[in-house]
Design a protein around this motif. Structure first.
Motif, PDB file in Angstrom:
ATOM      1  N   SER A 386       3.935  -8.210  35.136  1.00  0.00           N
ATOM      2  CA  SER A 386       5.217  -8.371  35.809  1.00  0.00           C
ATOM      3  C   SER A 386       5.926  -7.021  35.861  1.00  0.00           C
ATOM      4  O   SER A 386       5.483  -6.039  35.254  1.00  0.00           O
ATOM      5  CB  SER A 386       6.082  -9.389  35.086  1.00  0.00           C
ATOM      6  OG  SER A 386       6.276  -9.013  33.735  1.00  0.00           O
ATOM      7  N   SER A 387       7.020  -6.957  36.573  1.00  0.00           N
ATOM      8  CA  SER A 387       7.767  -5.706  36.743  1.00  0.00           C
ATOM      9  C   SER A 387       8.155  -5.128  35.386  1.00  0.00           C
ATOM     10  O   SER A 387       8.730  -5.814  34.544  1.00  0.00           O
ATOM     11  CB  SER A 387       9.015  -5.971  37.578  1.00  0.00           C
ATOM     12  OG  SER A 387       9.772  -4.796  37.706  1.00  0.00           O
ATOM     13  N   GLY A 388       7.825  -3.862  35.174  1.00  0.00           N
ATOM     14  CA  GLY A 388       8.177  -3.182  33.929  1.00  0.00           C
ATOM     15  C   GLY A 388       7.172  -3.378  32.818  1.00  0.00           C
ATOM     16  O   GLY A 388       7.327  -2.819  31.733  1.00  0.00           O
ATOM     17  N   ALA A 389       6.130  -4.188  33.054  1.00  0.00           N
ATOM     18  CA  ALA A 389       5.105  -4.437  32.031  1.00  0.00           C
ATOM     19  C   ALA A 389       3.803  -3.772  32.458  1.00  0.00           C
ATOM     20  O   ALA A 389       3.610  -3.418  33.620  1.00  0.00           O
ATOM     21  CB  ALA A 389       4.902  -5.928  31.827  1.00  0.00           C
ATOM     22  N   ASN A 390       2.899  -3.573  31.512  1.00  0.00           N
ATOM     23  CA  ASN A 390       1.620  -2.952  31.838  1.00  0.00           C
ATOM     24  C   ASN A 390       0.440  -3.769  31.325  1.00  0.00           C
ATOM     25  O   ASN A 390      -0.667  -3.272  31.246  1.00  0.00           O
ATOM     26  CB  ASN A 390       1.557  -1.535  31.258  1.00  0.00           C
ATOM     27  CG  ASN A 390       1.782  -1.520  29.749  1.00  0.00           C
ATOM     28  OD1 ASN A 390       1.825  -2.585  29.108  1.00  0.00           O
ATOM     29  ND2 ASN A 390       1.928  -0.327  29.185  1.00  0.00           N
ATOM     30  N   ARG A 391       0.697  -5.041  30.983  1.00  0.00           N
ATOM     31  CA  ARG A 391      -0.366  -5.865  30.414  1.00  0.00           C
ATOM     32  C   ARG A 391      -0.463  -7.186  31.190  1.00  0.00           C
ATOM     33  O   ARG A 391       0.546  -7.814  31.507  1.00  0.00           O
ATOM     34  CB  ARG A 391      -0.062  -6.155  28.940  1.00  0.00           C
ATOM     35  CG  ARG A 391      -1.205  -6.856  28.203  1.00  0.00           C
ATOM     36  CD  ARG A 391      -0.726  -7.321  26.829  1.00  0.00           C
ATOM     37  NE  ARG A 391      -0.431  -6.198  25.953  1.00  0.00           N
ATOM     38  CZ  ARG A 391      -1.212  -5.825  24.954  1.00  0.00           C
ATOM     39  NH1 ARG A 391      -2.330  -6.486  24.698  1.00  0.00           N
ATOM     40  NH2 ARG A 391      -0.867  -4.809  24.198  1.00  0.00           N
ATOM     41  N   PHE A 419      -1.439 -12.262  20.464  1.00  0.00           N
ATOM     42  CA  PHE A 419      -1.417 -13.573  21.116  1.00  0.00           C
ATOM     43  C   PHE A 419      -0.058 -13.817  21.772  1.00  0.00           C
ATOM     44  O   PHE A 419       0.022 -14.259  22.913  1.00  0.00           O
ATOM     45  CB  PHE A 419      -1.712 -14.669  20.097  1.00  0.00           C
ATOM     46  CG  PHE A 419      -1.708 -16.071  20.659  1.00  0.00           C
ATOM     47  CD1 PHE A 419      -2.871 -16.629  21.178  1.00  0.00           C
ATOM     48  CD2 PHE A 419      -0.544 -16.828  20.672  1.00  0.00           C
ATOM     49  CE1 PHE A 419      -2.871 -17.919  21.704  1.00  0.00           C
ATOM     50  CE2 PHE A 419      -0.530 -18.117  21.188  1.00  0.00           C
ATOM     51  CZ  PHE A 419      -1.695 -18.657  21.710  1.00  0.00           C
ATOM     52  N   ASP A 420       1.016 -13.515  21.040  1.00  0.00           N
ATOM     53  CA  ASP A 420       2.359 -13.731  21.568  1.00  0.00           C
ATOM     54  C   ASP A 420       2.643 -12.854  22.782  1.00  0.00           C
ATOM     55  O   ASP A 420       3.414 -13.235  23.671  1.00  0.00           O
ATOM     56  CB  ASP A 420       3.410 -13.455  20.490  1.00  0.00           C
ATOM     57  CG  ASP A 420       3.396 -14.504  19.382  1.00  0.00           C
ATOM     58  OD1 ASP A 420       2.832 -15.589  19.607  1.00  0.00           O
ATOM     59  OD2 ASP A 420       3.943 -14.232  18.295  1.00  0.00           O
ATOM     60  N   THR A 421       2.031 -11.670  22.817  1.00  0.00           N
ATOM     61  CA  THR A 421       2.228 -10.763  23.950  1.00  0.00           C
ATOM     62  C   THR A 421       1.409 -11.202  25.157  1.00  0.00           C
ATOM     63  O   THR A 421       1.900 -11.212  26.291  1.00  0.00           O
ATOM     64  CB  THR A 421       1.829  -9.325  23.559  1.00  0.00           C
ATOM     65  OG1 THR A 421       2.638  -8.904  22.459  1.00  0.00           O
ATOM     66  CG2 THR A 421       2.017  -8.364  24.728  1.00  0.00           C
ATOM     67  N   GLU A 422       0.160 -11.592  24.915  1.00  0.00           N
ATOM     68  CA  GLU A 422      -0.742 -11.927  26.013  1.00  0.00           C
ATOM     69  C   GLU A 422      -0.581 -13.368  26.489  1.00  0.00           C
ATOM     70  O   GLU A 422      -0.890 -13.679  27.643  1.00  0.00           O
ATOM     71  CB  GLU A 422      -2.191 -11.698  25.577  1.00  0.00           C
ATOM     72  CG  GLU A 422      -2.499 -10.231  25.286  1.00  0.00           C
ATOM     73  CD  GLU A 422      -3.907 -10.028  24.750  1.00  0.00           C
ATOM     74  OE1 GLU A 422      -4.584 -11.040  24.453  1.00  0.00           O
ATOM     75  OE2 GLU A 422      -4.333  -8.861  24.643  1.00  0.00           O
ATOM     76  N   GLN A 423      -0.102 -14.245  25.602  1.00  0.00           N
ATOM     77  CA  GLN A 423       0.089 -15.651  25.969  1.00  0.00           C
ATOM     78  C   GLN A 423       1.488 -16.096  25.509  1.00  0.00           C
ATOM     79  O   GLN A 423       1.609 -16.966  24.645  1.00  0.00           O
ATOM     80  CB  GLN A 423      -1.003 -16.508  25.333  1.00  0.00           C
ATOM     81  CG  GLN A 423      -2.411 -16.050  25.713  1.00  0.00           C
ATOM     82  CD  GLN A 423      -3.497 -16.917  25.130  1.00  0.00           C
ATOM     83  OE1 GLN A 423      -3.566 -18.104  25.409  1.00  0.00           O
ATOM     84  NE2 GLN A 423      -4.368 -16.322  24.330  1.00  0.00           N
ATOM     85  N   PRO A 424       2.519 -15.500  26.076  1.00  0.00           N
ATOM     86  CA  PRO A 424       3.890 -15.770  25.605  1.00  0.00           C
ATOM     87  C   PRO A 424       4.258 -17.238  25.778  1.00  0.00           C
ATOM     88  O   PRO A 424       3.827 -17.898  26.728  1.00  0.00           O
ATOM     89  CB  PRO A 424       4.753 -14.872  26.495  1.00  0.00           C
ATOM     90  CG  PRO A 424       3.921 -14.626  27.713  1.00  0.00           C
ATOM     91  CD  PRO A 424       2.498 -14.595  27.235  1.00  0.00           C
ATOM     92  N   LYS A 425       5.077 -17.731  24.862  1.00  0.00           N
ATOM     93  CA  LYS A 425       5.465 -19.140  24.916  1.00  0.00           C
ATOM     94  C   LYS A 425       6.246 -19.460  26.181  1.00  0.00           C
ATOM     95  O   LYS A 425       6.239 -20.600  26.654  1.00  0.00           O
ATOM     96  CB  LYS A 425       6.294 -19.518  23.684  1.00  0.00           C
ATOM     97  CG  LYS A 425       6.449 -21.022  23.532  1.00  0.00           C
ATOM     98  CD  LYS A 425       7.075 -21.423  22.217  1.00  0.00           C
ATOM     99  CE  LYS A 425       7.125 -22.953  22.099  1.00  0.00           C
ATOM    100  NZ  LYS A 425       7.777 -23.390  20.857  1.00  0.00           N
ATOM    101  N   SER A 426       6.906 -18.460  26.738  1.00  0.00           N
ATOM    102  CA  SER A 426       7.642 -18.685  27.988  1.00  0.00           C
ATOM    103  C   SER A 426       6.713 -19.041  29.135  1.00  0.00           C
ATOM    104  O   SER A 426       7.155 -19.540  30.176  1.00  0.00           O
ATOM    105  CB  SER A 426       8.455 -17.435  28.351  1.00  0.00           C
ATOM    106  OG  SER A 426       7.602 -16.321  28.547  1.00  0.00           O
ATOM    107  N   GLN A 427       5.410 -18.803  28.966  1.00  0.00           N
ATOM    108  CA  GLN A 427       4.429 -19.116  29.992  1.00  0.00           C
ATOM    109  C   GLN A 427       3.571 -20.321  29.612  1.00  0.00           C
ATOM    110  O   GLN A 427       2.502 -20.534  30.164  1.00  0.00           O
ATOM    111  CB  GLN A 427       3.562 -17.888  30.293  1.00  0.00           C
ATOM    112  CG  GLN A 427       4.357 -16.772  30.949  1.00  0.00           C
ATOM    113  CD  GLN A 427       3.564 -15.528  31.292  1.00  0.00           C
ATOM    114  OE1 GLN A 427       4.144 -14.520  31.675  1.00  0.00           O
ATOM    115  NE2 GLN A 427       2.251 -15.567  31.173  1.00  0.00           N
ATOM    116  N   LEU A 428       4.056 -21.094  28.667  1.00  0.00           N
ATOM    117  CA  LEU A 428       3.424 -22.370  28.330  1.00  0.00           C
ATOM    118  C   LEU A 428       3.919 -23.434  29.302  1.00  0.00           C
ATOM    119  O   LEU A 428       5.110 -23.497  29.606  1.00  0.00           O
ATOM    120  CB  LEU A 428       3.796 -22.756  26.894  1.00  0.00           C
ATOM    121  CG  LEU A 428       3.543 -24.200  26.448  1.00  0.00           C
ATOM    122  CD1 LEU A 428       2.053 -24.478  26.346  1.00  0.00           C
ATOM    123  CD2 LEU A 428       4.233 -24.465  25.113  1.00  0.00           C
TER     124      LEU A 428
END
Length: 703
Positions: A386-391, A419-428
């Motif tokens: 997403s904007s401002g991210a690189n992962r 895990f929290d960075t690559e699969q954030p809870k906001s994307q559950l």
């Protein structure tokens, strides 16, 4: 206690962040978040927010929300109190605290039936609409259910406890405290219904063993009294039907119900002979041998998988023909299924038990191919940064309750942070989230407004019944566009409460209606929203968001001004007439809209291109798997399939090519077919003795 403290801290952090982003009061966010779990668990069909405190006739009144119109909820009036403690260390509630809270809820229900109280409330407010709904719906109320949701801790286990009566209407109470939420959300297991037939409902069930002593799934034929079954349903309601196909698709056959009703009323002694009875499952049974007679004393996690109409009709007779129920007896085919096998076995029992009603195509349980496919995409398809991210990240689809937290708990330290960075809870996202978003974009906002369970039931019926003919449309491109729809929906949830025109409530209705309106207006232009741009950027373009907000503003005006005679706004939003009114409204979007739309043919072309790319990826993955298993493996499989008539000469040719890997690499298409043949063979019992066995060890769980 450390686990509960950590869970409480995470919950409060989640609520505070949502409150900050959406500009909603923390109490509103907490109500919505916690009630979503109750809807998923079947405790409520819907949860409408109505935060109000006041006094009347010298008594304190309180209401934080309700479970919808009792006329639409089998006569159950659910009223909800939400007690949020904003402290990291969990607070403890005692019996006096709980009694006081429930007393204030009861006071509101009682006052709502008085005209003088309703006259003190402002027209158009949620509290006025709720009081009016209670007053007008009271003749249909069969039970009042008091529900407390809280992040406090209450030591006693409470589940549908009888608290007394309002007039002749029974009142039960149910407490969902921090420990109960933690248990449900971290273990992935539903709350277990434990039915003590003898202790709580008068008598045990006479039964016959219908299987051998060493059967993997012990089965029994039992008989239950009609009043006993009705009282059990009175206590737990639709939670007894969670595994029933019909509870998902909401099938209604009035002629059958009428026949059941007439037999109860006119000829109860013949009910056993006329009725097909129930099919049910349980995790375990407590039995007793009394001489020659076998008796079932209790059942853990009792689930009625066929016979929901019979059960509900007997329950209705508690009010209309209570005296006849003692003369009614119902047969039950009861199968014991261990929890670790329930997801596999129970849907099949339900499907075949219901096959005469032609609902087998809609067995939309968590192991339905649709859910498995979405889960597969969600674990494999990486979202662009997403904007401002690189992962790149993952949108985690929770096919079964608790999967996300179970996966997270397996990791510690740096692995958990990754895990929290690559699969954030906001994307559950859950099955109910998927259904809500899809139906909003399919222009069904009235169904979405009926709540998570009814909306999911309608979605399940639609997908389940057409799956065999439409399953190819649910490809990777469809999945990416689904995520784009989720991004739009969640962005609107945060943006709507920040608008000057926001009325301070009905957010869920406004978002669903606003999306449906914009999609409808684009459709009239033979265009669709450019969802591929949303996926690529992982956010909503400002121009698109502004157009959606314009649609939401118009939706708000329609929702808060119901037709004449309708005084409950949340109930108005559940009606098709509300959506019809919005569809007819003219909305001016300005020139910004056209930039957010693409032609239908352009969208279809992108999907066709996506299918080609996905086919290439699948071919590469299959080729890798074929090479990994090796030539000898495929040679052994070929020998096994040779005498089996279900495998063709073409299948043999494919396996032959794979067994000669040393000479020539099979094509991607051949490898895809080889994997399909292997899956078919395993389904028919094929086991490769040379393959490393896959062993699963389940630990015991104490209760």
């Amino acid at each position: 206690m450390d686990q509960l403290t950590e869970y409480n801290g995470d919950l409060l952090a989640e609520l505070r962040e949502e409150s900050r982003l959406s500009n909603l009061p923390l109490e509103d966010v907490a109500f919505e978040r916690l009630c979503a779990t109750l809807e998923t668990e079947g405790e409520l069909e819907t949860a409408d927010r109505c935060g109000w405190r006041g006094n009347s006739a010298g008594k304190t009144l309180r209401l934080d929300g309700h479970g919808g119109d009792p006329k639409e909820a089998e006569g159950i009036l659910s009223v909800i109190a939400c007690e949020l403690y904003n402290d990291h260390e969990p607070m403890t509630l005692n019996a006096a605290d709980v009694k006081k809270i429930f007393g204030h809820l009861v006071n509101y229900v009682v006052a709502s039936r008085r005209r003088d109280f309703r006259d003190t409330l402002s027209l158009g407010t949620p509290e006025f609409g709720t009081a009016t709904m209670i007053s007008e719906g009271w003749p249909s109320v069969t039970k009042v259910k008091l529900i407390l949701i809280t992040n406090g801790i209450y030591s006693a286990r409470t589940d549908a406890k009888l608290a007394g009566k309002i007039g002749e209407i029974p009142v039960t109470y149910n407490i969902w405290d921090l420990a109960r939420f933690h248990r449900v959300e971290t273990t992935g297991s539903k709350e277990k219904i434990v039915v003590n037939f003898e202790q709580d409902f008068g008598s045990c069930l006479p039964a016959l063993a219908a299987s051998t002593n060493d059967a993997e799934f012990p089965s029994y034929l039992a008989v239950i009294n009609g009043k006993q079954l009705a009282q059990i349903y009175e206590m737990w309601g639709a939670r007894l039907l969670e595994s029933n196909v019909r509870s998902f698709i909401q099938a209604s056959r009035r002629s059958v119900n009428a026949g059941i009703r007439d037999t109860i009323r006119d000829d109860p002694g013949m009910f056993f002979s006329y009725n097909n009875g129930l099919s049910a499952t349980a995790d375990s049974l407590e039995t007793r041998q009394d001489g020659e007679r076998l008796e079932i004393l209790s059942a853990r996690n009792l689930q009625i998988v066929n016979g929901g109409q019979t059960t509900a009709s007997l329950h209705a007779a508690l009010r209309s023909n209570p005296d006849t129920l003692d003369r009614v007896n119902v047969q039950i085919k009861l199968t014991v299924v261990r929890p670790e096998r329930s997801e596999e076995v129970v849907p099949n029992i339900s499907k075949f038990a219901n096959s005469q009603n032609k609902v087998s195509a809609a067995d939309f349980f968590s192991n339905h191919p649709f859910h498995l496919r979405i889960e597969g995409y969600s674990r494999r398809v990486l979202a662009p940064p997403s904007s401002g991210a690189n992962r790149q990240t993952i949108w985690f689809y929770e096919r079964a309750r608790g999967q996300y937290l179970v996966e997270r708990s397996k990791r510690g330290g740096s692995d958990r942070r990754r895990f929290d960075t690559e699969q954030p809870k906001s994307q559950l996202f859950l099955k109910t989230d998927l259904a809500k978003v899809e139906f909003s974009f399919r222009q069904r906002p009235d169904i979405v407004s009926k709540g998570a369970q009814k909306n999911f039931a309608a979605f399940a019926a639609e997908i389940g019944s057409s799956w065999s003919t439409t399953e190819t449309r649910y490809d990777e491109t469809w999945y990416k566009r689904l995520i784009a729809k989720l991004i739009i929906f969640r962005s609107l949830e945060k943006a709507v409460p920040r608008q000057d025109w926001y009325p301070g409530g009905y957010r869920a209705n406004i978002v669903a209606y606003g999306i449906s309106k914009l999609v409808h207006d684009a459709e009239k232009m033979d265009k669709v929203l450019n969802l591929d741009t949303v996926w690529s950027n992982q956010n909503v373009p400002e121009g698109m968001l502004q157009c959606l907000l314009i649609a939401c503003e118009r939706a708000t005006k329609v929702i808060v001004t119901p037709e004449s005679g309708i005084r409950n706004i949340t109930e108005w939003a559940k009606k098709q007439a509300c959506w019809g009114s919005l569809m007819r409204s003219e909305v001016t979007y300005g020139t910004a809209l056209i930039d957010q739309l693409i032609d239908l043919e352009e969208a279809r072309a992108a999907q066709r291109e996506g299918k080609r790319e996905e086919s290439m990826i699948s071919g590469i993955e299959a080729q890798t798997k074929v090479i990994e298993l090796g030539a000898d493996f495929w040679g052994r499989l070929r020998l096994w399939t040779a005498p089996n008539r279900t495998f063709s000469m073409k299948d043999d040719g494919i396996l032959k090519a794979c067994s000669q890997l040393g000479r020539r690499l099979p094509s991607e298409r051949q490898c895809v077919l080889a994997i399909t043949i292997l899956d078919r063979a395993r389904a028919e019992g094929y086991v490769d003795d040379h393959e490393t066995p896959r062993i699963r060890i389940s630990g015991s769980r104490s209760h």
